[in-house]
Design a protein around this motif. Structure first.
Motif, PDB file in Angstrom:
ATOM      1  N   SER A  24    -100.163 -13.653  12.641  1.00  0.00           N
ATOM      2  CA  SER A  24    -101.567 -13.951  12.350  1.00  0.00           C
ATOM      3  C   SER A  24    -102.336 -14.311  13.619  1.00  0.00           C
ATOM      4  N   LEU A  25    -101.685 -14.913  14.586  1.00  0.00           N
ATOM      5  CA  LEU A  25    -102.351 -15.210  15.853  1.00  0.00           C
ATOM      6  C   LEU A  25    -102.718 -13.928  16.589  1.00  0.00           C
ATOM      7  N   MET A  26    -101.818 -12.948  16.584  1.00  0.00           N
ATOM      8  CA  MET A  26    -102.128 -11.668  17.228  1.00  0.00           C
ATOM      9  C   MET A  26    -103.272 -10.954  16.511  1.00  0.00           C
ATOM     10  N   LEU A  27    -103.255 -10.975  15.176  1.00  0.00           N
ATOM     11  CA  LEU A  27    -104.346 -10.354  14.422  1.00  0.00           C
ATOM     12  C   LEU A  27    -105.663 -11.093  14.636  1.00  0.00           C
ATOM     13  N   PHE A  28    -105.595 -12.417  14.733  1.00  0.00           N
ATOM     14  CA  PHE A  28    -106.800 -13.207  14.992  1.00  0.00           C
ATOM     15  C   PHE A  28    -107.411 -12.839  16.339  1.00  0.00           C
ATOM     16  N   TRP A  29    -106.565 -12.721  17.363  1.00  0.00           N
ATOM     17  CA  TRP A  29    -107.090 -12.339  18.680  1.00  0.00           C
ATOM     18  C   TRP A  29    -107.737 -10.959  18.637  1.00  0.00           C
ATOM     19  N   LEU A  30    -107.146 -10.057  17.872  1.00  0.00           N
ATOM     20  CA  LEU A  30    -107.717  -8.720  17.744  1.00  0.00           C
ATOM     21  C   LEU A  30    -109.071  -8.765  17.034  1.00  0.00           C
ATOM     22  N   VAL A  31    -109.153  -9.495  15.935  1.00  0.00           N
ATOM     23  CA  VAL A  31    -110.414  -9.604  15.191  1.00  0.00           C
ATOM     24  C   VAL A  31    -111.475 -10.307  16.033  1.00  0.00           C
ATOM     25  N   LYS A  32    -111.075 -11.345  16.738  1.00  0.00           N
ATOM     26  CA  LYS A  32    -112.028 -12.066  17.588  1.00  0.00           C
ATOM     27  C   LYS A  32    -112.543 -11.176  18.714  1.00  0.00           C
ATOM     28  N   ARG A  33    -111.665 -10.367  19.245  1.00  0.00           N
ATOM     29  CA  ARG A  33    -112.061  -9.457  20.323  1.00  0.00           C
ATOM     30  C   ARG A  33    -113.042  -8.394  19.831  1.00  0.00           C
ATOM     31  N   LEU A  54    -111.630 -18.511  10.522  1.00  0.00           N
ATOM     32  CA  LEU A  54    -111.177 -17.127  10.616  1.00  0.00           C
ATOM     33  C   LEU A  54    -109.661 -17.062  10.741  1.00  0.00           C
ATOM     34  N   TYR A  55    -109.086 -17.939  11.559  1.00  0.00           N
ATOM     35  CA  TYR A  55    -107.634 -17.960  11.704  1.00  0.00           C
ATOM     36  C   TYR A  55    -106.958 -18.355  10.389  1.00  0.00           C
ATOM     37  N   CYS A  56    -107.528 -19.310   9.685  1.00  0.00           N
ATOM     38  CA  CYS A  56    -106.956 -19.709   8.392  1.00  0.00           C
ATOM     39  C   CYS A  56    -106.981 -18.550   7.406  1.00  0.00           C
ATOM     40  N   CYS A  57    -108.056 -17.803   7.399  1.00  0.00           N
ATOM     41  CA  CYS A  57    -108.152 -16.647   6.501  1.00  0.00           C
ATOM     42  C   CYS A  57    -107.139 -15.570   6.875  1.00  0.00           C
TER      43      CYS A  57
END
Length: 67
Positions: A24-33, A54-57
């Motif tokens: 989820s941290l990797m996906l969060f970084w991707l979504v944030k980017r 966003l990270y919680c979701c």
């Protein structure tokens, strides 16, 4: 019960939720980017709270997919 097994590295065992957190941290970084250049942060009142939510979701979605 999780589909993922206990992860052992160098004699340390990590629970399955650790793997879910990393995914989820990797996906969060991707979504944030993706969201940063789109200008969504100009509309957000508090970016740190938005990032936390966003990270919680993302973590919830990953944990639901891997259960």
């Amino acid at each position: 019960m999780s589909v993922l097994p206990v992860f052992v590295m160098f004699g340390l065992s990590f629970p399955p939720v650790f793997i879910e957190l990393i995914i989820s941290l990797m996906l969060f970084w991707l979504v944030k980017r993706v969201l940063t250049p789109s200008g969504i942060y100009d509309l957000v009142w508090h970016p740190a709270l938005f990032n936390t939510a966003l990270y919680c979701c993302v973590f919830y979605l990953v944990s639901r997919l891997l259960v």
